[in-house]
Scaffold this motif. Structure first.
Motif, short mmCIF file in Angstrom:
data_model
loop_
_atom_site.label_atom_id
_atom_site.label_comp_id
_atom_site.label_asym_id
_atom_site.label_seq_id
_atom_site.Cartn_x
_atom_site.Cartn_y
_atom_site.Cartn_z
N VAL A 20 0.36 -10.05 8.59
CA VAL A 20 -0.21 -9.86 7.25
C VAL A 20 -1.68 -9.50 7.34
O VAL A 20 -2.16 -8.55 6.69
CB VAL A 20 -0.02 -11.15 6.40
N SER A 23 -2.15 -5.96 9.34
CA SER A 23 -1.66 -4.80 8.57
C SER A 23 -2.59 -4.48 7.41
O SER A 23 -2.87 -3.31 7.12
CB SER A 23 -0.24 -5.06 8.06
N ASN A 24 -3.12 -5.51 6.74
CA ASN A 24 -4.04 -5.26 5.64
C ASN A 24 -5.39 -4.73 6.14
O ASN A 24 -6.02 -3.92 5.47
CB ASN A 24 -4.26 -6.54 4.83
N TYR A 25 -5.79 -5.17 7.31
CA TYR A 25 -7.05 -4.66 7.88
C TYR A 25 -6.91 -3.19 8.29
O TYR A 25 -7.79 -2.36 8.00
CB TYR A 25 -7.45 -5.52 9.07
N ALA A 27 -4.73 -0.98 7.24
CA ALA A 27 -4.31 -0.08 6.17
C ALA A 27 -5.46 0.76 5.64
O ALA A 27 -5.26 1.88 5.14
CB ALA A 27 -3.68 -0.88 5.04
N TYR A 28 -6.70 0.24 5.76
CA TYR A 28 -7.85 0.97 5.23
C TYR A 28 -8.65 1.69 6.31
O TYR A 28 -9.63 2.37 6.01
CB TYR A 28 -8.79 -0.03 4.53
N SER A 46 -3.20 -6.00 -1.31
CA SER A 46 -3.86 -6.72 -0.21
C SER A 46 -4.37 -8.08 -0.68
O SER A 46 -4.26 -9.08 0.04
CB SER A 46 -5.03 -5.89 0.32
N ASP A 49 -1.54 -10.44 -0.87
CA ASP A 49 -1.16 -10.87 0.48
C ASP A 49 -2.08 -11.98 0.98
O ASP A 49 -1.63 -12.99 1.53
CB ASP A 49 -1.22 -9.68 1.45
N LEU A 50 -3.40 -11.78 0.79
CA LEU A 50 -4.37 -12.73 1.32
C LEU A 50 -4.50 -13.99 0.48
O LEU A 50 -4.86 -15.05 1.01
CB LEU A 50 -5.74 -12.04 1.44
N ALA A 83 -10.80 -11.44 1.69
CA ALA A 83 -10.48 -10.08 1.22
C ALA A 83 -11.73 -9.22 1.13
O ALA A 83 -11.67 -8.00 1.34
CB ALA A 83 -9.79 -10.16 -0.14
N ILE A 87 -11.16 -5.74 3.10
CA ILE A 87 -11.12 -4.50 2.31
C ILE A 87 -12.51 -3.87 2.29
O ILE A 87 -13.49 -4.54 1.96
CB ILE A 87 -10.66 -4.81 0.86
#
Length: 348
Positions: A20, A23-25, A27-28, A46, A49-50, A83, A87
């Motif tokens: 999790v 993947s969120n890190y 993605a950007y 995101s 998710d977080l 986040a 992000i």
């Protein structure tokens, strides 16, 4: 087998949590993953998710500590603050107020907990008067009266547990261990006290050596370690006093059993379904699920004298006031035959 399954489940949850976060890190930051013209939907995903998925996984991994909304909200706040770093700023700009709102909400929860602390201070004289009027002793009576007069909130339970620690470490030295036909010690024929004394010596020696070495490298780290070691010594001293001053006590309709600050239980006689003695108790798996043991530490592995099985799960209070339910308990005593005779007399 049960421990292996639990560890495998925790490993799976840890891998999912890592996926999790990673993947969120990525993605950007990966060119291979193009973002839409309006990335707000991705950002909201995101944040969910977080703030929700990651806290759920963390709570599941640490389920032994018990589920509370306070713990979940705390992990949510941490997730929303994280986040901001996961992000990139240009995408997070429209939502930059959300972490501050979350921190403000956590601040309100903290103020509510401080209110409970003031409420405890207000009722403390009444609580102490009630504790003195009972013969159960502070270890059992003080938490019970705090719950009745103040709250069952986990924060209050932690403060209660810490208060008991400081009481037994500094204010219990004039008390004598209770004795009589209904009192049964668990530690006198073991090396438990000697082990604790050696542990205190080891902590003190380690504190002097490591603090001296760390002081020149990191003053803050050396001070933190010093405070932790001082707390550890106080806790061990309090634990010794708690063991000495709180033998197993057979009251009129229940027994009080404890082993230091980190383990105590009230067992009503009518809640006992079955008792195993002798060889049956020796073969009992001490690490079985739903079981708690009251066996003093010794240089050699000790076997229980008896196993009590309950008709329904009973609550036991553990470290920091955490409560868990157990279906059976294993007990080792200094005078098992005298205890057996007294217990069978109580059970009729």
């Amino acid at each position: 087998m049960v421990l292996t399954r639990q560890r495998s489940k925790q490993s799976i949850l840890a891998v999912l949590l890592l996926l999790v976060l990673v993947s969120n890190y990525l993605a950007y930051r990966l060119p291979a993953i193009p973002l839409p013209a309006d990335p707000r939907g991705v950002v909201i995903g995101s944040m969910l998710d977080l703030a929700i998925v990651a806290p759920v996984l963390i709570v599941a991994m640490t389920r032994k500590k018990g589920f509370t909304l306070k713990r979940f909200f705390t992990f949510m706040v941490i997730g929303l603050v994280a986040a901001r770093f996961v992000i990139p700023g240009e995408y997070f700009e429209p939502f930059k107020f959300i972490p501050y709102v979350a921190i403000g909400f956590e601040g309100l929860l903290l103020l509510a907990e401080l209110g409970l602390l003031f409420l405890l201070a207000k009722h403390l004289p009444t609580i102490m008067k009630e504790v003195r009027s009972t013969n159960a002793g502070p270890l059992f009576a003080f938490p019970a009266h705090v719950k009745n007069n103040v709250s069952t909130h986990p924060f209050v339970s932690i403060i209660t547990a810490e208060s008991l620690m400081f009481y037994y470490a500094f204010a219990s030295w004039k008390r004598k261990p209770p004795a009589g036909e209904t009192m049964f010690t668990l530690h006198q024929k073991t090396s438990m006290i000697a082990f604790y004394v050696m542990l205190i010596h080891a902590i003190v020696i380690e504190t002097i050596g490591i603090h001296w070495w760390l002081h020149g490298k990191s003053m803050i780290l050396s001070i933190v370690l010093l405070v932790l070691n001082i707390y550890s010594v106080i806790y061990v001293i309090a634990d010794i006093q708690t063991v000495r001053l709180n033998p197993l006590a057979m009251r009129e309709n229940r027994m009080h059993i404890s082993l230091g600050l980190g383990k105590r239980m009230e067992i009503p006689y009518d809640a006992i379904e079955q008792i195993e003695w002798g060889d049956g108790a020796d073969r009992y798996p001490l690490k079985a699920a739903g079981a708690i043991e009251f066996i003093a530490k010794d240089m050699e592995e000790s076997k229980p004298n008896c196993i009590l099985y309950f008709k329904e799960p009973l609550k036991a209070t553990l470290f920091m006031g955490v409560e868990r339910e157990f279906r059976s308990t294993a007990i080792r005593l200094d005078e098992p035959e005298r205890f057996r005779h007294a217990l069978e007399k109580k059970l009729g």
